[in-house]
Design an enzyme around this catalytic site. Sequence first.
Site, PDB file in Angstrom:
ATOM      1  N   GLU A   1      -3.772   2.539   6.927  1.00 19.32           N
ATOM      2  CA  GLU A   1      -3.723   2.526   5.464  1.00 19.32           C
ATOM      3  C   GLU A   1      -4.341   3.822   4.942  1.00 19.32           C
ATOM      4  OE1 GLU A   1      -5.032  -1.121   3.601  1.00 19.32           O
ATOM      5  OE2 GLU A   1      -5.838  -0.030   1.890  1.00 19.32           O
TER       6      GLU A   1
ATOM      7  N   SER B   1     -10.439  -0.218   3.799  1.00 18.15           N
ATOM      8  CA  SER B   1      -9.735  -0.730   4.985  1.00 18.15           C
ATOM      9  C   SER B   1      -8.994   0.407   5.670  1.00 18.15           C
ATOM     10  CB  SER B   1      -8.721  -1.802   4.588  1.00 18.15           C
ATOM     11  OG  SER B   1      -9.405  -2.923   4.092  1.00 18.15           O
TER      12      SER B   1
ATOM     13  N   ARG C   1       0.816  -1.224   0.000  1.00 12.81           N
ATOM     14  CA  ARG C   1       0.000   0.000   0.000  1.00 12.81           C
ATOM     15  C   ARG C   1       0.849   1.274   0.000  1.00 12.81           C
ATOM     16  NH1 ARG C   1      -2.386  -3.463  -1.346  1.00 12.81           N
ATOM     17  NH2 ARG C   1      -4.198  -4.469  -0.426  1.00 12.81           N
TER      18      ARG C   1
END
Length: 301
Positions: free
Chosen positions: A294, A224, A175
């Site tokens: 994230e 998320s 990510r």
Amino acid sequence: MQKDYKQWALGLITGRVLFDAPLRHFTSMKVGGPADALLFPKNRDELKKAVRYARRKKIPVLILGNGTNLVVKDKGVRGWIINLTQGMKKVEMEGEVVEAEAGSSLQRLVQFSVQKGLTGLEPFSGIPGTVGGGVAMNAGAWGAELKDVLLSVTFMKEDGEITERARSKLRFSYRGLAIPSSWIILKGKFGLKKGKKKEIRERVKSYLEMRRRKQPLDYPSAGSVFKNPKEGPAGKWIEESGLKGFRIGQAMVSERHANFIINLGKAKAEEVIRLMEFVEKKVHEGKGISLEREVKVVGES
Ligand SMILES: Cc1cc2nc3c(=O)[nH]c(=O)nc-3n(C[C@H](O)[C@H](O)[C@H](O)COP(=O)(O)OP(=O)(O)OC[C@H]3O[C@@H](n4cnc5c(N)ncnc54)[C@H](O)[C@@H]3O)c2cc1C
């Protein structure tokens, strides 16, 4: 911000410029205060003008994609926010290589490849961001990451210079993509393979179905919230900490997927952020695991 800065933004590009636009209208979490100025350049030349000008005048710049990985704080963002979704969204193909501009949606890219009978992008079906945001975040799902199919990325530096980098020269991580904060992603080149259209379509359908089953798509969210730590899925640790359904104001840990924080309607960014902090604290206390975010939190509170 000085009034002048706003006028200057207006004269600089022919694309739209909005002042004090509430960023909750431009993010999937639906929270956040205003952007001083939100610029929608129509092409590379306009983008270049804007970034060079901002650099000269020391105006902070933030690139906004579809805002699906962002929590914008309640007082909003100072400086200029630049969005590429109105002018820079071409998707083209040559053989098995597809080139997509940063402002195109990832879903358009997936659909384009389905129509052309090209396989490789199916796992990204349903990720709601742009190509630029996807590359910046190295978006991924079901074990695949965008970096797996990228051949190269084209950037604009803060002086307007354009440079293309092969994937092997780029530092992608889970990510993330390590680039100077002033670099803007303009385009990604994706290496795909010929496949059977019917089978590609079926795979896209089944990924979308799995997503619908597992994610709380009927409420605003930023996907998320936390990265999965090496100990296992973040959602599992949050659920085992008894936090599913836990609320602060109008922000709630989803009952369906514990790694999602949903906005029940009128959540403030401050509630979402307090809930994120609470989850971090509880999981750390109970499980000894430090969750890493994230989602990106931006702006002023
Ligand atoms: C319901 C839902 C499901 C999701 N599922 C997934 C999933 O399965 N996998 C996954 O990885 N993510 C998922 N996400 C998160 C999000 O969609 C991805 O991270 C997506 O790639 C973000 O793209 P964006 O255009 O919305 O970026 P934004 O949220 O607008 O921006 C994210 C970051 O990228 C930077 N950025 C954006 N465009 C550029 C550019 N052109 N140049 C330089 N920097 C840029 C921004 O400055 C910011 O730091 C989900 C989100 C939601 C709401």
